[in-house]
Design a protein around this motif. Structure first.
Motif, short mmCIF file in Angstrom:
data_model
loop_
_atom_site.label_atom_id
_atom_site.label_comp_id
_atom_site.label_asym_id
_atom_site.label_seq_id
_atom_site.Cartn_x
_atom_site.Cartn_y
_atom_site.Cartn_z
N ASN A 159 0.90 -1.07 -0.09
CA ASN A 159 0.14 -0.04 -0.05
C ASN A 159 0.99 1.29 0.03
N PRO A 160 0.76 2.13 -1.16
CA PRO A 160 1.84 3.18 -0.99
C PRO A 160 1.43 4.26 0.13
N GLU A 161 0.33 4.14 0.60
CA GLU A 161 0.01 5.10 1.80
C GLU A 161 0.75 4.41 3.15
N ALA A 162 1.42 3.34 3.12
CA ALA A 162 1.82 2.95 4.09
C ALA A 162 3.53 3.58 4.26
N ILE A 163 3.85 3.90 2.96
CA ILE A 163 5.03 4.65 2.93
C ILE A 163 5.02 6.08 2.88
N PHE A 164 4.13 6.63 1.84
CA PHE A 164 3.97 8.23 1.83
C PHE A 164 2.92 8.82 2.41
N THR B 160 1.47 -7.24 7.24
CA THR B 160 1.12 -5.86 7.18
C THR B 160 1.11 -5.10 6.02
N TYR B 161 1.82 -5.61 4.91
CA TYR B 161 2.00 -4.61 3.79
C TYR B 161 0.86 -3.98 3.08
N GLN B 162 -0.21 -4.66 3.12
CA GLN B 162 -1.55 -3.89 2.76
C GLN B 162 -2.32 -2.92 3.50
N GLU B 163 -1.48 -2.66 4.70
CA GLU B 163 -2.11 -1.64 5.46
C GLU B 163 -1.77 -0.11 5.23
N ALA B 164 -2.52 0.81 5.30
CA ALA B 164 -2.23 2.10 4.89
C ALA B 164 -0.93 2.82 5.72
N ARG B 165 -0.86 2.54 7.00
CA ARG B 165 0.08 2.96 7.55
C ARG B 165 0.61 2.28 8.44
N ASN B 166 2.04 2.39 8.99
CA ASN B 166 2.82 1.65 9.86
C ASN B 166 3.61 2.27 10.83
N TYR B 167 3.25 2.88 12.04
CA TYR B 167 4.11 3.94 12.52
C TYR B 167 5.14 3.05 13.46
N GLY B 168 5.08 1.81 13.34
CA GLY B 168 6.10 1.11 14.06
C GLY B 168 7.62 1.15 13.19
#
Length: 235
Positions: free
Chosen positions: A202-207, A225-233
Motif C-alpha cells: 500500500n503506497p500510503e504505508a510509505i507516503f 502488514t504490507y496492505q495496511e495504509a500506515r505502519n507507525y512502528g
C-alpha cells in the motif's frame, strides 16, 4: 667596532629572514595539504553521489515483460527498506482512489490513484533503472516500471508519453513520463504502485501524499502488514 656591529646585524637579519621564510613555507604547506584534502573529499563525494548501484539488483526477472517477475522468488517475511531519498511522483496531492478491494469492479486495486491533468510531469520516486515501458489496453495503458536501489519497484500507469527508455538509469526526481488517460481509466490520473519482490505494498504505508513526504525514513515490509495504509512502528 662599527664593522663588527654591521656584520653582526647582517647575520642577525639573514637568520631572521631564513626563519620567517621557513615559517611561511610551513604555513603554505599546511594550506596546500588542506586544499588537497578538501578537493579529495569533494571528488569522493561527487563520485559516491553519481555511482550506480551494484548490477545484481537488475538480474532477477529483469528480462520479464510481467509487472510481477518474482513469481518463484523466495521473499523474506520481513525487510527494512530505506525510503529516505525520495521524490514525490507527481506535484498533485489528492488521492482519488486508495489501495484495496473494489467491490464495484470485484477486484483489488494494488496502488493509489492521484489526481492529474493530461501532460502533468511524472517523476522517478527513487533512483534506479527503467525495467519496462509498455502499453496495456485493458489495464495500465502506457506504463513505466522502475527498479530502485532500495529493492523496491514502482509502477506508473495511464500515461500519455514516455520520457525514458528501458535500461536507462534515472535519479530520484528525474522526469520519466507525462500523465494521461490511457488504458482502463475513467479520467486523467496517475496510477502509482510500490512493490517489493512482487508484493504490492500500500503506497500510503510509505507516503503521506497530502503532506508530500514519507511517514518515516525506513519502511518495514512484512507479509502480514504490507496492505495496511500506515505502519507507525517503522521507527
Amino acid at each position: 667596532m662599527a664593522a663588527g656591529l654591521a656584520s653582526a646585524q647582517s647575520l642577525s637579519s639573514v637568520s631572521s629572514y631564513r626563519k620567517a621564510h621557513a615559517d611561511k613555507l610551513a604555513r603554505q604547506s599546511k594550506i596546500n595539504e588542506r586544499i588537497h584534502l578538501e578537493e579529495s573529499q569533494k571528488y569522493a563525494k561527487e563520485l559516491w553521489e553519481n555511482i550506480e548501484p551494484e548490477p545484481d539488483i537488475y538480474t532477477e526477472g529483469w528480462e520479464s515483460g510481467l509487472v510481477n517477475p518474482y513469481k518463484d522468488a523466495n521473499v523474506p517475511n520481513s525487510k527494512r527498506i530505506n525510503v529516505k531519498n525520495y521524490f514525490m511522483p507527481i506535484n498533485q496531492t489528492m488521492v482519488t482512489s486508495s489501495y484495496g478491494y473494489r467491490p464495484r469492479f470485484r477486484r483489488m486495486h494494488r496502488g493509489v490513484d492521484i489526481r492529474a491533468a493530461i501532460g502533468d510531469t511524472i517523476y522517478a520516486t527513487f533512483s534506479g533503472r527503467v525495467r519496462l515501458t509498455k502499453y496495456e489496453r485493458s489495464g495500465y495503458g502506457f506504463y513505466v516500471i522502475l527498479r530502485h536501489e532500495n529493492s523496491l519497484e514502482t509502477v506508473y500507469g495511464h500515461l500519455s508519453r514516455f520520457l525514458v527508455k528501458p535500461d536507462q538509469y534515472v535519479k530520484a526526481g528525474q522526469p520519466i513520463a507525462l500523465a494521461g488517460n490511457t488504458g482502463r481509466s475513467t479520467g486523467p490520473h496517475l496510477h502509482f504502485e510500490t512493490r517489493f519482490m512482487g508484493y504490492a505494498i500500500n503506497p500510503e504505508a510509505i507516503f503521506d501524499f497530502r503532506n508530500r513526504c514519507t511517514h518515516t525514513d525506513t519502511y518495514l515490509f512484512t507479509k502480514s502488514t504490507y496492505q495496511e495504509a500506515r505502519n507507525y512502528g517503522n521507527k
